[in-house]
Design an enzyme around this catalytic site. Structure first.
Site, PDB file in Angstrom:
ATOM      1  N   ARG A  35      30.069  35.649  35.566  1.00 30.88           N
ATOM      2  CA  ARG A  35      31.273  35.507  34.732  1.00 30.88           C
ATOM      3  C   ARG A  35      31.940  34.143  34.902  1.00 30.88           C
ATOM      4  O   ARG A  35      33.079  33.943  34.485  1.00 30.88           O
ATOM      5  CB  ARG A  35      32.274  36.611  35.080  1.00 30.88           C
ATOM      6  CG  ARG A  35      31.800  38.001  34.673  1.00 30.88           C
ATOM      7  CD  ARG A  35      32.895  39.037  34.822  1.00 30.88           C
ATOM      8  NE  ARG A  35      33.447  39.028  36.175  1.00 30.88           N
ATOM      9  CZ  ARG A  35      34.681  39.396  36.469  1.00 30.88           C
ATOM     10  NH1 ARG A  35      35.514  39.768  35.522  1.00 30.88           N
ATOM     11  NH2 ARG A  35      35.106  39.384  37.719  1.00 30.88           N
ATOM     12  N   ARG A  72      33.384  25.869  29.886  1.00 22.53           N
ATOM     13  CA  ARG A  72      33.935  25.583  28.554  1.00 22.53           C
ATOM     14  C   ARG A  72      33.565  24.186  28.103  1.00 22.53           C
ATOM     15  O   ARG A  72      33.652  23.247  28.885  1.00 22.53           O
ATOM     16  CB  ARG A  72      35.459  25.697  28.585  1.00 22.53           C
ATOM     17  CG  ARG A  72      35.931  27.082  28.937  1.00 22.53           C
ATOM     18  CD  ARG A  72      37.380  27.284  28.576  1.00 22.53           C
ATOM     19  NE  ARG A  72      37.820  28.512  29.213  1.00 22.53           N
ATOM     20  CZ  ARG A  72      38.800  28.590  30.081  1.00 22.53           C
ATOM     21  NH1 ARG A  72      39.467  27.503  30.397  1.00 22.53           N
ATOM     22  NH2 ARG A  72      39.124  29.735  30.614  1.00 22.53           N
ATOM     23  N   ARG A  75      34.916  41.330  53.021  1.00 20.34           N
ATOM     24  CA  ARG A  75      35.265  40.010  53.549  1.00 20.34           C
ATOM     25  C   ARG A  75      36.755  40.037  53.841  1.00 20.34           C
ATOM     26  O   ARG A  75      37.541  40.666  53.112  1.00 20.34           O
ATOM     27  CB  ARG A  75      34.958  38.907  52.535  1.00 20.34           C
ATOM     28  CG  ARG A  75      33.494  38.601  52.416  1.00 20.34           C
ATOM     29  CD  ARG A  75      32.895  37.982  53.669  1.00 20.34           C
ATOM     30  NE  ARG A  75      33.218  36.551  53.789  1.00 20.34           N
ATOM     31  CZ  ARG A  75      33.026  35.841  54.887  1.00 20.34           C
ATOM     32  NH1 ARG A  75      32.569  36.418  55.981  1.00 20.34           N
ATOM     33  NH2 ARG A  75      33.309  34.558  54.916  1.00 20.34           N
ATOM     34  N   ARG A  95      40.831  27.025  50.256  1.00 20.18           N
ATOM     35  CA  ARG A  95      41.839  26.461  49.355  1.00 20.18           C
ATOM     36  C   ARG A  95      43.173  26.307  50.061  1.00 20.18           C
ATOM     37  O   ARG A  95      43.428  26.930  51.097  1.00 20.18           O
ATOM     38  CB  ARG A  95      41.997  27.302  48.096  1.00 20.18           C
ATOM     39  CG  ARG A  95      42.418  28.748  48.316  1.00 20.18           C
ATOM     40  CD  ARG A  95      42.476  29.479  46.978  1.00 20.18           C
ATOM     41  NE  ARG A  95      42.905  30.860  47.120  1.00 20.18           N
ATOM     42  CZ  ARG A  95      43.151  31.676  46.105  1.00 20.18           C
ATOM     43  NH1 ARG A  95      43.026  31.229  44.864  1.00 20.18           N
ATOM     44  NH2 ARG A  95      43.526  32.917  46.298  1.00 20.18           N
ATOM     45  N   GLU A 124      43.746  29.023  53.283  1.00 22.17           N
ATOM     46  CA  GLU A 124      43.008  30.289  53.306  1.00 22.17           C
ATOM     47  C   GLU A 124      41.655  30.105  53.989  1.00 22.17           C
ATOM     48  O   GLU A 124      40.856  29.285  53.557  1.00 22.17           O
ATOM     49  CB  GLU A 124      42.772  30.806  51.885  1.00 22.17           C
ATOM     50  CG  GLU A 124      43.948  31.527  51.303  1.00 22.17           C
ATOM     51  CD  GLU A 124      43.615  32.197  49.973  1.00 22.17           C
ATOM     52  OE1 GLU A 124      42.429  32.504  49.718  1.00 22.17           O
ATOM     53  OE2 GLU A 124      44.550  32.390  49.183  1.00 22.17           O
ATOM     54  N   TYR A 131      36.613  45.137  43.089  1.00 20.04           N
ATOM     55  CA  TYR A 131      37.541  44.009  43.028  1.00 20.04           C
ATOM     56  C   TYR A 131      38.339  44.113  41.729  1.00 20.04           C
ATOM     57  O   TYR A 131      37.790  44.016  40.645  1.00 20.04           O
ATOM     58  CB  TYR A 131      36.813  42.664  43.076  1.00 20.04           C
ATOM     59  CG  TYR A 131      37.798  41.518  43.034  1.00 20.04           C
ATOM     60  CD1 TYR A 131      38.497  41.160  44.178  1.00 20.04           C
ATOM     61  CD2 TYR A 131      38.085  40.851  41.848  1.00 20.04           C
ATOM     62  CE1 TYR A 131      39.438  40.149  44.153  1.00 20.04           C
ATOM     63  CE2 TYR A 131      39.021  39.847  41.810  1.00 20.04           C
ATOM     64  CZ  TYR A 131      39.697  39.496  42.959  1.00 20.04           C
ATOM     65  OH  TYR A 131      40.643  38.508  42.919  1.00 20.04           O
ATOM     66  N   ASP A 136      41.724  42.832  39.388  1.00 22.91           N
ATOM     67  CA  ASP A 136      42.883  41.979  39.145  1.00 22.91           C
ATOM     68  C   ASP A 136      44.104  42.881  38.988  1.00 22.91           C
ATOM     69  O   ASP A 136      43.981  44.097  38.779  1.00 22.91           O
ATOM     70  CB  ASP A 136      42.679  41.150  37.867  1.00 22.91           C
ATOM     71  CG  ASP A 136      41.677  40.019  38.076  1.00 22.91           C
ATOM     72  OD1 ASP A 136      41.628  39.478  39.196  1.00 22.91           O
ATOM     73  OD2 ASP A 136      40.953  39.681  37.120  1.00 22.91           O
TER      74      ASP A 136
END
Length: 368
Positions: free
Chosen positions: A170, A174, A247, A278, A298, A346, A348
Site C-alpha cells: 500500500r 504519486r 513490535r 523518526r 522513536e 493494525y 488507524d
C-alpha cells in the site's frame, strides 16, 4: 452490577462506553495505565499538546466518522507532510514528483517513470516474494536503498528480504507534486488534544485507572453482565495456544529551549545507522508559537511479555495463531473483543471508531 465492564480506556473502549451510556447502560471502564486515552493520550507540557505514544494524525474518507469525532472537538487543518532525512539529505514523503526531482533532477512524470522502470529492469525483479523485491518493483533501487530499507529494517527488526511483500503493497507513490501523505478527504488534529475527546466520551461512565484486569480477572468480570475486552487476546486466554508477536517502541522526549527544532512535525530517519526511526516535534501539529519546543525520538524494539505492544506482526505464523484465539473468542457468550490488540490488527483511528460503533450497535440492539 454494571451492564458493561470495559477493559481499556483507549479509543475503542471510550467509543463503546459513550454509545452504551447514551442508551442508559451503566459502564465501568478500567485501565492499567494511570491515564485515559490509550495510545492517543496527549498531555500539555510547556503549553504544547504532546502525543505521548507517537504521532496521531486523524484522517478519514468517511463523513460519518468525521462528523462523529467533530462532536467532541474542533479539528485544525493539519496536513501530514513528513520528510525523510537520509544521512543529512532531505526528501519529501510520500514518494512523489518532489522526491523524484530531489533524487534524479527529473521534472515530468514520464521522466520519473522511466528511471523507476530502468532500475526495476536492472534489478531483475519480476515476481516479488519479499518486501525488498516488492519495494524495488514499485519505486526502483534508489528509493528503496535510501528511503525504505534502513527505516523498514529498524521498524520491524528484521531484514527486508525476510519480511513479507504485503507490508509495503500500500506504499503511496504519486506522479504529482503532492506532499500530502494521506489521500483522505478529511484530515486534522483536535485543537485541545485527543485526551479531551476521550474525557467527553467517558463522562457518564465510572472510570478506574491503575487497575490491571489480570490481577483478578474473575472479580472484575463479576462486576458487570458483560465484558468488553480491548487488551491482548492471547493474554485473555492465558497464552494457551502460544504467544502472539508484536513490535514495541521506546520514546525519548526532550524539552528544547528553542522555538523550532526541525521545521516539521515528523522527520523520518531512513538510514540504518541512526538508531531511531523518526523525530516528532509536537508543536507543529497545532501550529504552535511557544518559545520552547518538545521533541520525541522513536526507537522500535523487540517485544517481550510485560512490554507495551504497538504493532502486530501479521505474518503467516502469527495470523494462524490469532485465528485459534479468534475461535475461542467466538465461543465466549458474555465477552466482546474489540480494538487493535484484541483483534490483532493494525488499525488507524478512524477504523477503530468505525469498528467500535458497529460493535456497540450490534451489542446494544441485542440487549434491547
Amino acid at each position: 452490577m454494571y451492564d458493561y465492564l470495559i477493559v481499556g480506556a483507549g479509543l475503542f473502549g471510550a467509543v463503546f462506553s459513550y454509545e452504551a451510556t447514551k442508551q442508559g447502560k451503566t459502564c465501568l471502564v478500567i485501565d492499567k495505565r494511570h491515564h485515559i486515552g490509550g495510545n492517543i493520550y496527549t498531555e500539555k507540557q510547556a503549553g504544547i499538546d504532546v502525543h505521548k505514544y507517537g504521532a496521531h494524525i486523524f484522517h478519514t474518507n468517511s463523513k460519518k466518522i468525521w462528523d462523529y469525532v467533530n462532536q467532541f472537538a474542533a479539528f485544525n487543518r493539519f496536513t501530514n507532510t513528513p520528510i525523510a532525512n537520509y544521512h543529512g539529505d532531505i526528501y519529501n514523503l510520500p514518494f512523489n514528483m518532489n522526491t523524484f526531482h530531489q533524487l534524479w533532477g527529473v521534472v515530468t512524470p514520464d521522466e520519473a517513470k522511466e528511471v523507476i522502470e530502468r532500475q526495476k529492469q536492472q534489478a531483475g525483479v519480476t515476481h516479488p516474494t519479499n518486501l525488498e523485491e516488492q519495494a524495488i518493483s514499485l519505486v526502483g533501487t534508489d528509493i528503496y536503498e535510501k528511503l525504505i530499507k534502513g527505516y523498514t529494517e529498524k521498524q520491524w527488526g528484521r531484514l527486508a528480504t525476510e519480511l513479507p511483500a504485503f507490508i509495503i503493497k500500500r506504499l503511496p507513490v504519486r506522479f504529482t507534486y503532492d506532499n500530502n501523505y494521506f489521500n483522505d478527504r478529511y484530515q486534522g488534529i483536535p485543537t485541545e488534544g485527543y485526551t479531551h475527546i476521550i474525557e467527553q466520551m467517558l463522562e457518564k461512565s465510572d472510570v478506574r485507572l491503575g487497575i490491571d484486569f489480570f490481577d483478578d480477572k474473575d472479580h472484575y468480570q463479576q462486576l458487570a453482565k458483560k465484558t468488553v475486552f480491548t487488551g491482548m487476546i492471547d493474554q485473555y486466554f492465558d497464552y494457551v495456544d502460544g504467544t502472539l508477536d508484536y513490535r514495541s517502541l521506546r520514546f525519548e522526549t526532550e524539552l528544547k529551549p528553542i522555538s523550532n527544532y526541525q521545521g516539521n512535525a515528523v522527520v523520518n530517519y531512513t538510514d540504518s545507522d541512526t538508531p531511531y526511526t523518526r523525530i516528532i516535534e509536537h508543536k507543529h501539529f497545532n501550529f504552535g508559537t511557544q518559545p520552547d519546543t518538545i521533541i520525541t525520538k522513536e526507537y522500535p524494539s523487540d517485544w517481550k511479555k510485560g512490554d507495551e505492544p504497538y504493532y502486530p506482526i501479521n505474518d503467516e505464523k502469527n495470523n494462524a495463531l490469532y485465528l485459534k484465539y479468534k475461535q475461542r473468542a467466538e465461543k465466549e457468550t458474555n465477552v466482546i473483543f474489540g480494538g487493535r490488540l484484541a483483534t490483532y490488527k493494525y488499525y488507524d483511528m478512524h477504523q477503530v471508531i468505525g469498528a467500535a460503533l458497529e460493535t456497540a450497535e450490534r451489542a446494544l440492539s441485542h440487549d434491547q
